[in-house]
Motif scaffolding. Structure first.
Motif, PDB file in Angstrom:
ATOM      1  N   LEU A   1      68.740  46.035  55.422  1.00 20.69           N
ATOM      2  CA  LEU A   1      67.393  45.464  55.357  1.00 20.69           C
ATOM      3  C   LEU A   1      66.287  46.463  55.703  1.00 20.69           C
ATOM      4  O   LEU A   1      65.122  46.190  55.407  1.00 20.69           O
ATOM      5  CB  LEU A   1      67.301  44.266  56.313  1.00 20.69           C
TER       6      LEU A   1
ATOM      7  N   TRP B   1      71.430  38.584  45.097  1.00 18.04           N
ATOM      8  CA  TRP B   1      72.269  39.102  46.174  1.00 18.04           C
ATOM      9  C   TRP B   1      73.618  38.402  46.272  1.00 18.04           C
ATOM     10  O   TRP B   1      74.586  38.968  46.783  1.00 18.04           O
ATOM     11  CB  TRP B   1      71.533  39.000  47.512  1.00 18.04           C
TER      12      TRP B   1
ATOM     13  N   THR C   1      63.144  37.057  49.479  1.00 20.63           N
ATOM     14  CA  THR C   1      64.601  37.224  49.489  1.00 20.63           C
ATOM     15  C   THR C   1      65.156  37.208  50.902  1.00 20.63           C
ATOM     16  O   THR C   1      66.228  36.644  51.154  1.00 20.63           O
ATOM     17  CB  THR C   1      64.981  38.539  48.781  1.00 20.63           C
ATOM     18  N   LEU C   2      64.444  37.829  51.838  1.00 15.32           N
ATOM     19  CA  LEU C   2      64.887  37.802  53.233  1.00 15.32           C
ATOM     20  C   LEU C   2      65.040  36.365  53.716  1.00 15.32           C
ATOM     21  O   LEU C   2      66.055  36.008  54.334  1.00 15.32           O
ATOM     22  CB  LEU C   2      63.889  38.541  54.119  1.00 15.32           C
TER      23      LEU C   2
ATOM     24  N   MET D   1      62.954  42.708  48.730  1.00 10.23           N
ATOM     25  CA  MET D   1      63.444  42.025  49.929  1.00 10.23           C
ATOM     26  C   MET D   1      62.352  41.218  50.610  1.00 10.23           C
ATOM     27  O   MET D   1      62.582  40.094  51.058  1.00 10.23           O
ATOM     28  CB  MET D   1      64.021  43.047  50.920  1.00 10.23           C
ATOM     29  N   TYR D   2      61.142  41.805  50.690  1.00 10.41           N
ATOM     30  CA  TYR D   2      60.115  41.232  51.551  1.00 10.41           C
ATOM     31  C   TYR D   2      58.857  40.764  50.819  1.00 10.41           C
ATOM     32  O   TYR D   2      57.960  40.201  51.449  1.00 10.41           O
ATOM     33  CB  TYR D   2      59.712  42.265  52.612  1.00 10.41           C
TER      34      TYR D   2
END
Length: 451
Positions: free
Chosen positions: A413, A404, A433-434, A394-395
């Motif tokens: 999250l 996603w 991705t965030l 994600m980060y």
């Protein structure tokens, strides 16, 4: 043709003369015949005015158009009036003093323009009390085997209530403009015979600091724009405020904001059954169960971003996702009002231990689903993954590999583990991705902007 001849000779003020030709007919019948002769004559006059002997096709078309307007406008007015009159949920009284699961709504409100099944008190679907009673020992067995805290050995003594007890003292249901609503009215308005679960999205706004953060703003917007709920339900204690609250209202136009947003003010849970609740996360755990148990729909944490429509989940009585291969996550789940799993989950709080992190919010619901698999649908990775164990997906800087758009209905999250606060400017260039997901919601594109 005596009536017609007579009407041609007399004026409207001398209507009785034409009706006298039909004596000795009853007076009511005479009036009806007289009225019909007036109508025939008016129509005849209109015809002669619009269609003289030598009539062009253009004039014929105009005549047909005019006649259509005369017939259509009254029907439109009647339809509009009916639609306005059939709006449900508005009442001058607040929902107060409800102390149990069975007293839903304000019985004084009448839905006269709804079928009998929609009239007060409205219950979306009855609680399956027979199932709960016949499986109560099974529930206690599940709790006795669950790592839920210090009361694990005292389940038999503590589990005395067999019906969820929800104290709604001090709750207020209303629109953003302040128009009061009722619980029963909302249930009736959001009833959908095509799905088990109504199309509602629930968010619990921060109740200690009522100001929204940037990621709260994006996640609520995603729930509204991607899920497209019939109602977006915002639960709060103190009125929300701050820059991103104002920005949220700006991004949902005024008419839609008033029609589709429901505000529910309620006190923060301090006690459930005989157990004290002081940890704020545990207070929110109870509030989310009660929200979906009463109204149904999808509950989402303020750090859950919606990525695809959730219609497939609405066919289930209860649906929840996995945080870990063997652990469920209550950050996002869906359910029908009064459904069995949520009722059992709420009843399990008779054994609640505030010192046990995740005892009831994670492990108990997992054990309930194990013991009652026919009532619980579990999504493997579409609601919470990649999760905190795959934090880098994600980060991680430059990691934009998680698919996603095809894998997820939503993504939890776990934002507090990230800790970086972005804004509308900085998120444009975040390379992970965030950043892709937030840009997709805000700007309709995934790729980072050039700095």
């Amino acid at each position: 043709m005596p009536a017609k001849v007579c009407y041609e000779r007399c004026s409207r003020s001398r209507c009785s003369c034409c009706c006298s030709h039909f004596s000795p007919a009853p007076a009511a019948l005479s009036q009806a015949i007289c009225s019909s002769t007036h109508q025939e004559s008016v129509f005849a006059r209109m015809t002669r005015m619009l269609l003289p002997a030598r009539t062009s096709p253009v004039r014929i078309g105009l005549a047909v158009f005019a006649l259509g307007l005369v017939l259509t406008i009254p029907l439109l007015l009647l339809t509009t009036s009916w639609r306005r009159g059939s709006h449900v949920g508005d009442t001058d009284s607040e929902l107060t003093g409800l102390s149990s699961f069975w007293h839903l709504g304000d019985a004084s409100r009448k839905f006269a323009d709804k079928p009998a099944e929609f009239r007060q008190p409205f219950v979306y679907a009855p609680l399956d009390t027979e199932f709960i009673d016949s499986n109560f020992d099974r529930l206690k067995l599940a709790l006795s085997r669950s790592p839920m805290g210090k009361y694990q050995a005292h389940v038999d003594v503590l589990m005395t209530e067999r019906r969820p007890q929800i104290n709604t003292d001090g709750w207020r249901f209303h629109t953003p403009s302040g128009r009061n609503l009722t619980l029963a009215g909302l249930q009736a308005e959001t009833y959908d015979r095509n799905y088990t679960t109504p199309n509602l999205a629930h968010f619990i706004l921060p109740f200690q600091d009522p100001q929204l953060a940037f990621h709260h703003f994006v996640c609520i917007l995603s729930g509204f724009w991607v899920m497209r709920p019939q109602k977006l339900v915002l639960w709060y204690m103190k009125p929300p405020s701050g820059h991103y609250w104002e920005l949220l209202k700006t991004n949902i136009t005024a008419p839609v904001w008033e029609q589709r947003i429901v505000m529910i003010q309620r006190p923060v849970t301090q006690k459930i059954y005989n157990m004290t609740v002081k940890v704020k996360e545990h207070q929110a755990d109870v509030m989310r169960i009660e929200a979906v148990l009463l109204l149904g729909g999808v509950y989402l944490d303020l750090d859950v971003i919606t990525l695809n429509a959730m219609e497939p989940l609405r066919k289930y009585q209860f649906a929840i996702g996995k945080e870990l291969p063997t652990v469920l996550c209550n950050g996002v789940f869906s359910g029908a009002p009064n459904n069995t799993v949520l009722a059992l989950w709420h009843l399990s709080y008779q054994t609640f231990d505030d010192a046990s992190w995740g005892g009831h919010s994670l492990y108990v619901i997992g054990d309930i689903c194990k013991h009652f698999p026919g009532h619980c649908h579990i999504e493997e990775d579409s609601l919470d993954r990649p999760g905190w164990i795959n934090f880098g997906k994600m980060y991680g800087e430059g990691d934009r590999t998680w698919d996603w758009q095809t894998k997820n209905y939503a993504m939890h999250l776990f934002y507090r583990l990230y800790g970086v606060q972005h804004d509308l400017k900085s998120i444009r260039t975040v390379n992970n991705t965030l950043g892709d997901m937030f840009r997709f919601i805000l700007f309709g594109r995934k790729e980072p902007f050039k700095s």
